[in-house]
Structures are given as structure tokens and as C-alpha cells.
Design a protein around this motif. Structure first.
Motif, PDB file in Angstrom:
ATOM      1  N   GLU A   1      51.247 -21.043   2.032  1.00  0.00           N
ATOM      2  CA  GLU A   1      50.070 -20.753   0.978  1.00  0.00           C
ATOM      3  C   GLU A   1      50.704 -19.835  -0.278  1.00  0.00           C
ATOM      4  N   GLU A   2      51.629 -19.123   0.055  1.00  0.00           N
ATOM      5  CA  GLU A   2      52.038 -18.190  -1.114  1.00  0.00           C
ATOM      6  C   GLU A   2      52.979 -19.268  -2.058  1.00  0.00           C
ATOM      7  N   LYS A   3      53.635 -20.164  -1.518  1.00  0.00           N
ATOM      8  CA  LYS A   3      54.502 -21.085  -2.311  1.00  0.00           C
ATOM      9  C   LYS A   3      53.575 -22.021  -3.056  1.00  0.00           C
ATOM     10  N   ILE A   4      52.393 -22.385  -2.400  1.00  0.00           N
ATOM     11  CA  ILE A   4      51.418 -23.291  -3.285  1.00  0.00           C
ATOM     12  C   ILE A   4      51.010 -22.279  -4.464  1.00  0.00           C
ATOM     13  N   LEU A   5      50.500 -20.911  -4.147  1.00  0.00           N
ATOM     14  CA  LEU A   5      49.815 -20.179  -5.182  1.00  0.00           C
ATOM     15  C   LEU A   5      50.996 -19.952  -6.361  1.00  0.00           C
ATOM     16  N   THR A   6      52.102 -19.866  -5.938  1.00  0.00           N
ATOM     17  CA  THR A   6      53.186 -19.441  -6.889  1.00  0.00           C
ATOM     18  C   THR A   6      53.157 -20.924  -7.891  1.00  0.00           C
ATOM     19  N   LEU A   7      53.131 -22.129  -7.158  1.00  0.00           N
ATOM     20  CA  LEU A   7      52.967 -23.085  -8.164  1.00  0.00           C
ATOM     21  C   LEU A   7      51.572 -23.169  -9.053  1.00  0.00           C
TER      22      LEU A   7
END
Length: 424
Positions: free
Chosen positions: A215-221
């Protein structure tokens, strides 16, 4: 008139079905073009012989069934008028109430119920094929529940729209179509706002994504793309299907980034990130709003043409079909017939625009992630799990596909990979 309608409908539909059968099972080339043989886009490089056989069978049957069902709705609307069912529906409504605000929704309910029942065999056959070929694992009761939810949501929306429309027809005989179009614009925005938080949860269970690192990686994108999202949602689809999907929908505070749990279960993390980058690309390039703008333009043209064609049909055949004025509710089947026919005729243009938007989102995603291997792997896995035909017949591509074919998409990604290798 009734006898001629039945005779000609049966003869033409049988001929149509035979031509479809010949097209899909005899004339269509299911092979891979020589230029793609041995590439990552060639299904033989990532599918077993059994998977390839099932894909070809499933695609042919589903395409045949889909095209077989295409004219049925038109036939139903014509039949309702020719056999006098529309007059029966109107008379029933008048016996129930003398108020049009009751009569019109009741007419819509009767017409929609009849149409749904007559189209049910095609819908069920499509569902049966999905189950037989392992795409769907949804049991019959769950499927019927979703069908009933869809029926009542569709009815409520349609009854509201048609009631307003026929009041406008009665009050503004020459400008009802223009006023209806103006009123539809805020309604479309409202539905986009409502869809993620009210309608979608009626079908499936949504929860926050359990994998917080992902989720953190997706939200970073999302943050890089300036998407105002605070969380990613996971939807439980594995109890219904083996297919995979992800999407970004909604507007304003109701914007949602959503992943199917099947996507999470079957793809590697970097493959999931590519899929999400693709969906983020739609948002960045304002495809949601361009789609809305396209729908608004299409609604304008559709209502304008329907206005003129409905007036002509009323003058030419209205008395024999049960209506002498456009504003009579018995003209509704003719209104639907014209509108659905126009929608079919415009679909090649709409799908071409959609395919271009999907191509742009693919290009955005590969530029964002810089991981061609993961991108290719995600599309190959999507193909296998959905038994997708990588190279469908031209008729299917131009009348059914809102995405580029999987062969085109994977080839683009492989070309991008080759260019990067050469540059290095």
C-alpha cells in the motif's frame, strides 16, 4: 403485420446466426501472425497447449454468444410494440393510478422485467461458459443476487430518468431533448461521485489493503502523480472469479484506488505496481473526465437524433404501434429501440477512443515503473487467468474491445524493453 414480423425475424436471425457461426468457427484465423511468433506476445511462449486450446474455445464461444445476443434487445422492443404489449402495460398503469408519476415508473418496470426475462437465457449461457472454463467460480445463488441488485439499481435510475424525460416531452414538445441533455450533465457527475461508495459496495466487500508495504508503494506512485488518495482498497473477488483487475474511480473525496484480491494473489509485487501505474495513468491524463466529456457529447448527439427519429416513427407508424404522440409512454419501446441502435452504431468510434486511452496508460505505466519484464509478466498472467484471446478476429476487436489486444500491448512493452537494452 404480426405474422410478417415473426417470419422475417426468424428467417433473418437464423441467417445471422449461421453467418456468425461460419465467421467465428470457420473463417476467422486463430493463429499468430508470423511477425509475432516466438515473441513474448506469442501465447505459445507462456501458455501450455491445454491453456491455449481452452483460450481459443472459450473466446470463440463467448464471442459467438455475445454477437448472437446483440440484436435481441432490438427485436424485443419491436415485438413489444407490434404485439401490443406496450398498450397493455399502459392500460394496466392507468388502472392502477391516474397519475403519470405512478404510471410511467410502472410502465418502465413492466418493460424492463419482460426484457430481462427474455434476455436471461443469453446471460445465463454466458455465465455457464465462464463457470465451465474456470473463469467464474461464483455459485448460482450469488450470481442471481448480483443480477437482482443490478436489475433494481438499473430500474430505479431508469424510472427516474424516464419519468423526468416524459414530463419534459409533454411540456416542451420541441426542446425536450435539449433540456434533458442539460439535466443529464450534473446527473452524470453525481453518479461518478456516488459509484465507489454507494453502488459498488452493494456487490462486493471492500476493505483497506492488508499488505501495508505494498500500500505504501502504491500510495508513493499516487503521490508522484498527485492523486489525493490516503489509502488503497482491496475487494474480495476471489469468491466470484479467477480473473484479475484493478482500477481508480470516483471523483473528489470519493476517489478510490482499488485492487481485486485475485490480482494480489496471482501477481508479483512489481507486476501489481505496473498494473496500478497503468490505472494511475488514466487519472493523470484525465481519462476519467475525458470519458465523461465523451459521454456528454454522445448524449447530446444521441438525444438530438432520437428526437428527430422518434418524431418520424410516430408520424409513420405510431398509430399502428399504440401511440400518436411522442409524449405517450407507449412510445418508450421505440425510444429505447432508436437509442440502443444509435449506441451500437457509434460503438466503433467510442471503442477506438478507449483503445487509444488504454495505450496511453500502458505507455505512462512503463515510463513510470521502468520495469518491462514485470509489465510483460503481468499481461501474460492476465491472459492466462482470463483465457483472453491475444489476437481476436477483427469484428471482435472493433466492436467489442475497449483495450488494445493483448498481442499489441505485450508487443509494445517488448519493443520498449528492446530499445532500453540497445541504449544500454
Amino acid at each position: 403485420m404480426k405474422k410478417k414480423f415473426v417470419t422475417w425475424t426468424l428467417v433473418l436471425y437464423v441467417i445471422y446466426g449461421l453467418l456468425l457461426g461460419l465467421y467465428f468457427f470457420q473463417w476467422s484465423d486463430i493463429g499468430v501472425p508470423p511477425a509475432y511468433e516466438g515473441t513474448a506476445a506469442d501465447p505459445a511462449t507462456f501458455m501450455t497447449d491445454k491453456e491455449l486450446e481452452l483460450t481459443q474455445e472459450y473466446s470463440r464461444y463467448q464471442n459467438f454468444l455475445s454477437f448472437l445476443g446483440e440484436p435481441l434487445e432490438w427485436i424485443i422492443y419491436l415485438g413489444v410494440m407490434i404485439f401490443g404489449a406496450s398498450v397493455v402495460f399502459r392500460n394496466f398503469g392507468e388502472r392502477v393510478s391516474r397519475f403519470r408519476i405512478i404510471q410511467i415508473p410502472l410502465f418502465v418496470l413492466l418493460l424492463q422485467t419482460l426484457t430481462t426475462i427474455l434476455l436471461f437465457p443469453i446471460d445465463y449461457a454466458s455465465r455457464w461458459l465462464s463457470v465451465e472454463y474456470g473463469i467464474s467460480n461464483q455459485n448460482f445463488s450469488s450470481w442471481m443476487r448480483d443480477e437482482l441488485i443490478g436489475f433494481w439499481i438499473g430500474y430505479i435510475i431508469m424510472a427516474l430518468l424516464i419519468t423526468v424525460l416524459y414530463f419534459l416531452m409533454k411540456k416542451f414538445q420541441k426542446r425536450w431533448w435539449l433540456i434533458a441533455w442539460v439535466l443529464m450533465i450534473p446527473f452524470m457527475f453525481f453518479m461518478m461521485y456516488l459509484q465507489p461508495v454507494v453502488i459498488d459496495p452493494l456487490y462486493n466487500d471492500f476493505s483497506e489493503l492488508q499488505n501495508k508495504q505494498l500500500e505504501e508503494k502504491i500510495l508513493t506512485l499516487a503521490e508522484e502523480a498527485e492523486i489525493p488518495a490516503e489509502r488503497v482498497y482491496e475487494v474480495n473477488m476471489s469468491e466470484k472469479t479467477n480473473s484479475m483487475n484493478a482500477y481508480v474511480n470516483g471523483i473528489g473525496s470519493n476517489l478510490r484506488i482499488v485492487l481485486w484480491d485475485t490480482t494480489l494473489n496471482r501477481l508479483q509485487e512489481n507486476e501489481v505496481l505496473f498494473i496500478m501505474a497503468h490505472e494511475i495513468g488514466h487519472y493523470v491524463m484525465n481519462h476519467l473526465y475525458w470519458n465523461l466529456a465523451g459521454a456528454i457529447i454522445a448524449a447530446f448527439l444521441g438525444l438530438f437524433l432520437t428526437y428527430h427519429l422518434l418524431r418520424y416513427a410516430t408520424r409513420r407508424w405510431g398509430e399502428r404501434l399504440g401511440f400518436t404522440k411522442v409524449s405517450e409512454i407507449t412510445s418508450l419501446p421505440m425510444f429505447f429501440f432508436i437509442l440502443t441502435l444509435l449506441s451500437f452504431l457509434s460503438s466503433p468510434v467510442e471503442l477506438a477512443v478507449s483503445r487509444n486511452a488504454e495505450k496511453e496508460a500502458d505507455e505512462y505505466a512503463i515510463e513510470m515503473t521502468q520495469d518491462p519484464k514485470a509489465a510483460i509478466g503481468s499481461f501474460q498472467e492476465l491472459t492466462v487467468n482470463g483465457l483472453s484471446d491475444v489476437h481476436p478476429p477483427a469484428l471482435v476487436k472493433y466492436l467489442r474491445y475497449g483495450h488494445p489486444t493483448m498481442m499489441e500491448r505485450i508487443h509494445m512493452l517488448e519493443s520498449y524493453q528492446d530499445i532500453n537494452v540497445k541504449e544500454e
